[in-house]
Design an enzyme around this catalytic site. Structure first.
Site, PDB file in Angstrom:
ATOM      1  N   LYS A  12       0.860  -1.181   0.042  1.00 28.01           N
ATOM      2  CA  LYS A  12      -0.042  -0.079  -0.113  1.00 28.01           C
ATOM      3  C   LYS A  12       0.786   1.177   0.081  1.00 28.01           C
ATOM      4  CE  LYS A  12       0.878   1.256   4.647  1.00 28.01           C
ATOM      5  NZ  LYS A  12       1.854   2.400   4.772  1.00 28.01           N
ATOM      6  N   ASP A 137      -2.271  -1.131  10.774  1.00 27.70           N
ATOM      7  CA  ASP A 137      -2.534  -1.320   9.127  1.00 27.70           C
ATOM      8  C   ASP A 137      -3.232  -2.492   8.584  1.00 27.70           C
ATOM      9  OD1 ASP A 137      -1.336   1.087   9.022  1.00 27.70           O
ATOM     10  OD2 ASP A 137       0.454   0.520   7.944  1.00 27.70           O
TER      11      ASP A 137
END
Length: 284
Positions: A12, A137
């Protein structure tokens, strides 16, 4: 016994990262935009009947039992009460300590993949809640879509972002996330903005509040970022060490990447709104 699953654990980028406060427990309050890219580690998950969790590959500097891959599998095993175990292997592509979310993504892929392999039928919400115990996350990787995130990064709202080509540079060092967040010089009082304002503002207003501290603490990152900024608007992702620049075309990205590769490990990647993990499992 179900056939083994071979699944991606995608990277990401934090297209922006603002720090808007600090909680009493020491964790920071964030506002960020998560976007997936088409770079991934690859995990193979095979079920076993003896209840053991075994990771076949060593990761430098991380013991077997401390690896997020193993911890995620054991957490899911305890939560579900399944008697099954798993043999897990990884082909590592994403740099450790790079700000691309590799460890968190590995954990999410294990949770999502074993949920299917073990036929547990846990909801995405349940898996994300479990994942939060492993790292802030992890939920976005379980969630599987570009997202506006608040809290410590776990309060997610699905968004659709543009999908440029990115040049991603790793300056060859690893950043300690705790040391960045503990630095007294870190900006912790950015004014909160709405999601609509963040999406409307776009790249010119997006920034990473960790960037100044990281550049001060890690001169090689400052050098690489200064170089990349000469070619396109560039930022740090997460707490680094990876840096990224946006390009409208693959050709433009490749041209800059070819120059960067003379000095640093460099990738060209496309921005995505849906996680390759979810695409692989046919979620969406």
């Amino acid at each position: 016994m179900n056939a083994p699953l071979i699944l991606p654990a995608p990277a990401k980028l934090n297209r922006m990262l603002h720090i808007v406060g600090r909680r009493e427990d020491g964790f920071h309050c964030l506002q960020t935009l998560f976007q997936f890219i088409d770079l991934s580690d690859q995990l193979t998950l095979a079920s076993r009947n003896d209840g053991k969790i075994y990771l076949t590959d060593e990761v430098s500097g991380v013991s077997h039992d401390d690896n997020l891959i193993v911890r995620a599998a054991r957490l899911l095993q305890r939560h579900s009460g399944t008697p099954l175990g798993a043999t897990l292997s990884i082909e590592k592509q994403l740099p450790m300590g790079g700000g691309l979310g590799g460890g968190s993504s590995n954990a999410a892929t294990v949770l999502v993949g074993l949920n299917q392999l073990w036929q547990l039928d846990l909801s995405q919400h349940d898996l994300a809640h479990l994942g939060l115990q492993l790292g802030a996350d992890v939920p976005v990787f379980v969630h599987g879509h570009s997202a506006w995130a608040e809290g410590v990064g776990e309060q997610l709202t699905t968004v659709t972002l543009d999908t440029p080509w990115f040049v991603i540079i790793h300056p060859g060092i690893s950043v300690s996330t705790p040391s960045v967040f503990q630095d007294p010089q870190l900006t912790r009082d950015s004014r909160p903005i709405t999601m609509a304002r963040a999406l409307q503002g776009g790249a010119p207003e997006w920034r990473n509040d960790c960037e100044a501290v990281v550049k001060e603490r890690y001169p090689p990152i400052a050098e690489a970022l200064n170089w990349l900024t000469q070619h396109a608007p560039s930022r740090l992702t997460g707490t680094g060490a990876c840096l990224f620049a946006e390009f409208e075309t693959r050709q433009a990205a490749q041209a800059t990447a070819s120059l960067a590769r003379q000095r640093w490990p460099t990738w060209v990647a496309r921005g995505l709104n849906t996680s390759p993990l979810h695409d692989a499992l046919g979620y969406l």
